[in-house]
Design a protein around this motif. Structure first.
Motif, PDB file in Angstrom:
ATOM      1  N   ASP B  20      14.209 -24.424  10.314  1.00  0.00           N
ATOM      2  CA  ASP B  20      14.916 -25.688  10.546  1.00  0.00           C
ATOM      3  C   ASP B  20      14.160 -26.874   9.971  1.00  0.00           C
ATOM      4  O   ASP B  20      14.763 -27.876   9.573  1.00  0.00           O
ATOM      5  N   GLY B  21      12.839 -26.728   9.945  1.00  0.00           N
ATOM      6  CA  GLY B  21      12.039 -27.840   9.456  1.00  0.00           C
ATOM      7  C   GLY B  21      11.956 -27.894   7.948  1.00  0.00           C
ATOM      8  O   GLY B  21      11.395 -28.820   7.374  1.00  0.00           O
ATOM      9  N   ASP B  22      12.521 -26.915   7.283  1.00  0.00           N
ATOM     10  CA  ASP B  22      12.400 -26.851   5.827  1.00  0.00           C
ATOM     11  C   ASP B  22      13.585 -27.523   5.152  1.00  0.00           C
ATOM     12  O   ASP B  22      14.734 -27.101   5.315  1.00  0.00           O
ATOM     13  N   GLU B  23      13.297 -28.534   4.404  1.00  0.00           N
ATOM     14  CA  GLU B  23      14.377 -29.296   3.779  1.00  0.00           C
ATOM     15  C   GLU B  23      15.112 -28.497   2.723  1.00  0.00           C
ATOM     16  O   GLU B  23      16.324 -28.622   2.543  1.00  0.00           O
ATOM     17  N   MET B  24      14.379 -27.722   2.002  1.00  0.00           N
ATOM     18  CA  MET B  24      14.975 -26.897   0.937  1.00  0.00           C
ATOM     19  C   MET B  24      16.014 -25.929   1.504  1.00  0.00           C
ATOM     20  O   MET B  24      17.105 -25.772   0.955  1.00  0.00           O
ATOM     21  N   LEU B  25      15.677 -25.323   2.628  1.00  0.00           N
ATOM     22  CA  LEU B  25      16.611 -24.342   3.211  1.00  0.00           C
ATOM     23  C   LEU B  25      17.838 -25.005   3.861  1.00  0.00           C
ATOM     24  O   LEU B  25      18.858 -24.368   4.062  1.00  0.00           O
ATOM     25  N   ALA B  26      17.693 -26.278   4.184  1.00  0.00           N
ATOM     26  CA  ALA B  26      18.807 -26.970   4.835  1.00  0.00           C
ATOM     27  C   ALA B  26      19.952 -27.230   3.863  1.00  0.00           C
ATOM     28  O   ALA B  26      21.083 -27.495   4.261  1.00  0.00           O
ATOM     29  N   CYS B  58      25.620 -13.495   4.584  1.00  0.00           N
ATOM     30  CA  CYS B  58      26.295 -14.797   4.538  1.00  0.00           C
ATOM     31  C   CYS B  58      27.387 -14.861   5.597  1.00  0.00           C
ATOM     32  O   CYS B  58      28.024 -13.851   5.899  1.00  0.00           O
ATOM     33  N   VAL B  59      27.581 -16.055   6.127  1.00  0.00           N
ATOM     34  CA  VAL B  59      28.725 -16.268   7.011  1.00  0.00           C
ATOM     35  C   VAL B  59      29.374 -17.603   6.621  1.00  0.00           C
ATOM     36  O   VAL B  59      28.670 -18.533   6.238  1.00  0.00           O
ATOM     37  N   MET B  60      30.680 -17.589   6.678  1.00  0.00           N
ATOM     38  CA  MET B  60      31.387 -18.863   6.462  1.00  0.00           C
ATOM     39  C   MET B  60      32.365 -19.017   7.617  1.00  0.00           C
ATOM     40  O   MET B  60      33.260 -18.190   7.813  1.00  0.00           O
ATOM     41  N   LYS B  77      31.959 -13.053  -8.382  1.00  0.00           N
ATOM     42  CA  LYS B  77      30.748 -13.865  -8.572  1.00  0.00           C
ATOM     43  C   LYS B  77      31.055 -15.272  -8.071  1.00  0.00           C
ATOM     44  O   LYS B  77      32.070 -15.870  -8.444  1.00  0.00           O
ATOM     45  N   VAL B  78      30.153 -15.750  -7.183  1.00  0.00           N
ATOM     46  CA  VAL B  78      30.427 -17.052  -6.563  1.00  0.00           C
ATOM     47  C   VAL B  78      29.173 -17.915  -6.525  1.00  0.00           C
ATOM     48  O   VAL B  78      28.043 -17.419  -6.670  1.00  0.00           O
ATOM     49  N   ILE B  79      29.399 -19.187  -6.333  1.00  0.00           N
ATOM     50  CA  ILE B  79      28.303 -20.129  -6.073  1.00  0.00           C
ATOM     51  C   ILE B  79      28.557 -20.673  -4.675  1.00  0.00           C
ATOM     52  O   ILE B  79      29.683 -21.072  -4.351  1.00  0.00           O
ATOM     53  N   ILE B  80      27.488 -20.653  -3.851  1.00  0.00           N
ATOM     54  CA  ILE B  80      27.638 -21.071  -2.455  1.00  0.00           C
ATOM     55  C   ILE B  80      26.735 -22.249  -2.157  1.00  0.00           C
ATOM     56  O   ILE B  80      25.563 -22.282  -2.566  1.00  0.00           O
ATOM     57  N   LEU B  81      27.312 -23.186  -1.429  1.00  0.00           N
ATOM     58  CA  LEU B  81      26.519 -24.305  -0.917  1.00  0.00           C
ATOM     59  C   LEU B  81      26.426 -24.127   0.591  1.00  0.00           C
ATOM     60  O   LEU B  81      27.439 -23.901   1.259  1.00  0.00           O
ATOM     61  N   GLY B  82      25.208 -24.192   1.130  1.00  0.00           N
ATOM     62  CA  GLY B  82      25.062 -24.020   2.567  1.00  0.00           C
ATOM     63  C   GLY B  82      23.614 -24.207   3.004  1.00  0.00           C
ATOM     64  O   GLY B  82      22.800 -24.754   2.266  1.00  0.00           O
ATOM     65  N   SER B  83      23.341 -23.688   4.205  1.00  0.00           N
ATOM     66  CA  SER B  83      21.961 -23.753   4.696  1.00  0.00           C
ATOM     67  C   SER B  83      21.549 -22.349   5.111  1.00  0.00           C
ATOM     68  O   SER B  83      22.386 -21.514   5.419  1.00  0.00           O
ATOM     69  N   VAL B  84      20.226 -22.131   5.092  1.00  0.00           N
ATOM     70  CA  VAL B  84      19.721 -20.833   5.552  1.00  0.00           C
ATOM     71  C   VAL B  84      19.132 -21.049   6.943  1.00  0.00           C
ATOM     72  O   VAL B  84      18.287 -21.920   7.143  1.00  0.00           O
ATOM     73  N   ASN B  85      19.652 -20.273   7.888  1.00  0.00           N
ATOM     74  CA  ASN B  85      19.176 -20.402   9.272  1.00  0.00           C
ATOM     75  C   ASN B  85      18.905 -19.027   9.858  1.00  0.00           C
ATOM     76  O   ASN B  85      19.381 -18.018   9.334  1.00  0.00           O
ATOM     77  N   VAL B  86      18.212 -19.070  10.955  1.00  0.00           N
ATOM     78  CA  VAL B  86      17.885 -17.811  11.629  1.00  0.00           C
ATOM     79  C   VAL B  86      18.874 -17.587  12.771  1.00  0.00           C
ATOM     80  O   VAL B  86      19.195 -18.510  13.524  1.00  0.00           O
ATOM     81  N   PHE B  87      19.330 -16.361  12.860  1.00  0.00           N
ATOM     82  CA  PHE B  87      20.144 -15.988  14.002  1.00  0.00           C
ATOM     83  C   PHE B  87      19.193 -15.306  14.970  1.00  0.00           C
ATOM     84  O   PHE B  87      18.817 -14.149  14.772  1.00  0.00           O
ATOM     85  N   GLU B  88      18.775 -16.066  15.951  1.00  0.00           N
ATOM     86  CA  GLU B  88      17.677 -15.651  16.816  1.00  0.00           C
ATOM     87  C   GLU B  88      17.921 -14.318  17.494  1.00  0.00           C
ATOM     88  O   GLU B  88      17.019 -13.491  17.593  1.00  0.00           O
ATOM     89  N   ARG B  89      19.117 -14.093  17.947  1.00  0.00           N
ATOM     90  CA  ARG B  89      19.395 -12.890  18.738  1.00  0.00           C
ATOM     91  C   ARG B  89      19.052 -11.622  17.959  1.00  0.00           C
ATOM     92  O   ARG B  89      18.460 -10.696  18.479  1.00  0.00           O
ATOM     93  N   GLY B  91      17.368 -11.607  15.018  1.00  0.00           N
ATOM     94  CA  GLY B  91      16.179 -11.770  14.200  1.00  0.00           C
ATOM     95  C   GLY B  91      16.484 -11.677  12.724  1.00  0.00           C
ATOM     96  O   GLY B  91      15.742 -11.061  11.962  1.00  0.00           O
ATOM     97  N   VAL B  92      17.585 -12.211  12.340  1.00  0.00           N
ATOM     98  CA  VAL B  92      17.926 -12.192  10.912  1.00  0.00           C
ATOM     99  C   VAL B  92      18.162 -13.610  10.421  1.00  0.00           C
ATOM    100  O   VAL B  92      18.530 -14.484  11.202  1.00  0.00           O
ATOM    101  N   TYR B  93      17.933 -13.786   9.179  1.00  0.00           N
ATOM    102  CA  TYR B  93      18.281 -15.082   8.581  1.00  0.00           C
ATOM    103  C   TYR B  93      19.464 -14.878   7.652  1.00  0.00           C
ATOM    104  O   TYR B  93      19.621 -13.798   7.094  1.00  0.00           O
ATOM    105  N   GLN B  94      20.248 -15.863   7.549  1.00  0.00           N
ATOM    106  CA  GLN B  94      21.433 -15.751   6.703  1.00  0.00           C
ATOM    107  C   GLN B  94      21.879 -17.122   6.205  1.00  0.00           C
ATOM    108  O   GLN B  94      21.446 -18.147   6.718  1.00  0.00           O
ATOM    109  N   ILE B  95      22.750 -17.029   5.181  1.00  0.00           N
ATOM    110  CA  ILE B  95      23.286 -18.279   4.642  1.00  0.00           C
ATOM    111  C   ILE B  95      24.510 -18.676   5.472  1.00  0.00           C
ATOM    112  O   ILE B  95      25.388 -17.857   5.715  1.00  0.00           O
ATOM    113  N   TYR B  96      24.499 -19.928   5.921  1.00  0.00           N
ATOM    114  CA  TYR B  96      25.689 -20.481   6.553  1.00  0.00           C
ATOM    115  C   TYR B  96      26.408 -21.306   5.485  1.00  0.00           C
ATOM    116  O   TYR B  96      25.977 -22.414   5.159  1.00  0.00           O
TER     117      TYR B  96
END
Lengths: 77, 396
Positions: B20-26, B58-60, B77-89, B91-96
């Motif tokens: 969450d603190g990482d600007e790049m991933l946001a 990925c989730v949309m 083939k796609v281009i996605i704009l989003g943020s990368v976050n952790v799904f705590e339950r 323990g995975v990270y994914q693109i929102y």
């Protein structure tokens, strides 16, 4: 006019015109009878056209400029 | 030695805070290929984005999917704009994903828009150039693949509407390189040989690349130059190709194209039957009117009692004759009465009447009545007229 040369759309339009003329009722009796016969003939022609048309499903095959036409069957999956 | 372990929850929480603190991933913009695509019944989209070496979940969420201008599918083939976050339950990270567009289509879209505006300016889409689809074409030419659902749908729908229809298939490839040229050639071929009264060109749904032949200029121009009216049926209802804009009529699907090309024969027969009825009713009405008018005429007195007028005239003549007779009669009796009256008057004045009372009339020889003594001479011959006759005398 040969049966094959019938322009269906025009024939239908003509049928409508004849019906309107007949219904307006300002024709003489002779004219009315003539129009009636004309309409009936035309209607029969249209009907014959529909009945006599043949079902044909064909495929054109162009092999080296030579055109062949053969029956087309849908491939069953 | 004392162990001081943290919980899994704490760990995932820690990792999440790092993310969450990482600007790049946001705010990431990432490209890849869709796989494992699933549309959950809630409307959220779940999939994996991958390239040759790696993948990421990925989730949309549904709220973002409304902005999509395509339907995502595996392999796209796609281009996605989003943020990368952790799904705590888990323990995975994914693109929102917040937005997604198809990759690699940029140039195709550009080409599409460019050609569309060019042809539009040239007037290839003009409504005034569009030909009417014939109402009852004898032969329906179909340009599509000789395999697959399109020709089958067209045959099924057409023969259901009119069992006696003539369908003439000219098989063409509908995708891949060279397809556009073959489609264009097919349209020209059908025109040159006048092999059809109406043409259906089409194919089933697919990606923009699949539909591409129908976006090519050569096909657009062939459609424009065709003297045979053309119905286009390319892809799904939401796909609009250049061919659709140039065609005389656009059908949303191949089945719909068949419905537009082939009149329902039962409807047509019913229409014909209605005309026959209208004629019969109209003529019957006409005859009925004539009969009524005839009856009305025949009921008029002139026809019903033809001698009446003559009899009436006879009567009038009789009356006139009678009137004349009676007027003559009355004239006669009037004259008679007058005559009698005159006679009576004459009678009273008549000297003859006086003669009966003993008088006589004296005349001289020349017949002149003698009234005075001075009028006669002695010796003159006179004439005496008495009631019953005359006597000559001589004055003494």
């Amino acid at each position: 006019m040969k049966e094959k040369e019938i322009n269906f759309e025009e024939a239908m339009k003509q049928l409508e015109n004849i019906a309107n003329e007949l219904e307006k009722g300002d024709l003489s009796l002779d004219e009315s009878v003539n129009k009636f016969e004309e309409g009936m003939k035309l209607s029969k022609k249209c009907n014959d056209f529909l009945e006599k048309a043949e079902k044909k499903i064909t495929m054109l095959i162009n092999s080296d400029g030579e055109i062949k036409e053969e029956e087309f069957k849908i491939e069953e999956n | 030695m004392e162990y001081n372990p943290i919980t899994v929850t704490d760990l995932n929480k820690y990792i999440k805070e790092k993310f969450d603190g990482d600007e790049m991933l946001a705010n990431v913009l990432v490209k890849g290929e869709i796989s494992n695509f699933k549309r959950h019944y809630t409307g959220h989209l779940y999939f994996t984005l991958k390239d040759e070496n790696s993948l990421i979940k990925c989730v949309m969420f549904k709220s973002y999917t409304t902005y999509l201008n395509f339907i995502p599918k595996d392999g796209m083939k796609v281009i996605i704009l989003g943020s990368v976050n952790v799904f705590e339950r888990d323990g995975v990270y994914q693109i929102y994903a917040k937005a997604m567009k198809q990759d690699g289509l940029g140039s195709l879209y550009e080409a599409y828009e460019k050609l569309k505006s060019k042809l539009s300016q040239e007037g290839l889409f003009d409504v005034s150039h569009k030909k009417k689809i014939p109402f009852m074409p004898k032969t329906i030419g179909v340009l599509t693949s000789n395999t697959g659902a399109v020709i089958r749908d067209i045959i099924n729908v057409s023969t259901r509407r009119n069992p006696n229809v003539h369908i003439r298939l000219y098989p063409v490839p509908v995708q891949g390189s060279g397809a556009a040229e073959k489609i264009a050639k097919g349209i020209e071929f059908m025109n040159e040989n006048k092999f059809a009264d109406v043409l259906i060109i089409g194919r089933g749904g697919g990606s923009l690349e699949d539909l591409w032949p129908f976006n090519e200029e050569i096909v657009a121009r062939a459609i424009y130059n065709s003297e045979i009216p053309i119905i286009s049926a390319v892809g799904h209802e939401t796909d609009f190709t250049i061919a659709d804009f140039v065609a005389d009529l656009r059908a949303p699907t191949p089945s719909a194209a068949a419905e537009l090309a082939v009149a329902n024969i039962d409807d047509v027969k019913e229409t014909l039957r209605l005309y026959n009825n209208r004629y019969k009713i109209a003529l019957k009405k006409r005859l009925e009117l004539m009969r009524l008018s005839y009856e009305k005429q025949i009921a008029r007195p002139a026809f019903k009692n033809p001698t009446q007028k003559i009899n009436e005239q006879y009567m009038l003549i009789d009356m006139k004759v009678k009137a004349i007779q009676s007027s003559i009669q009355s004239k006669i009796s009037e004259e008679k009465a007058k005559f009698i009256k005159q006679i009576a008057r004459l009678d009273t004045l008549s000297p003859l009447k006086t003669l009966t009372r003993g008088y006589s009339i004296v005349t001289n020889e020349s017949g002149k009545t003698i009234r005075k003594v001075s009028e006669i001479k002695t010796g003159e011959n006179i004439n005496l007229r008495l009631v019953d006759g005359e006597k000559k005398a001589k004055v003494l």
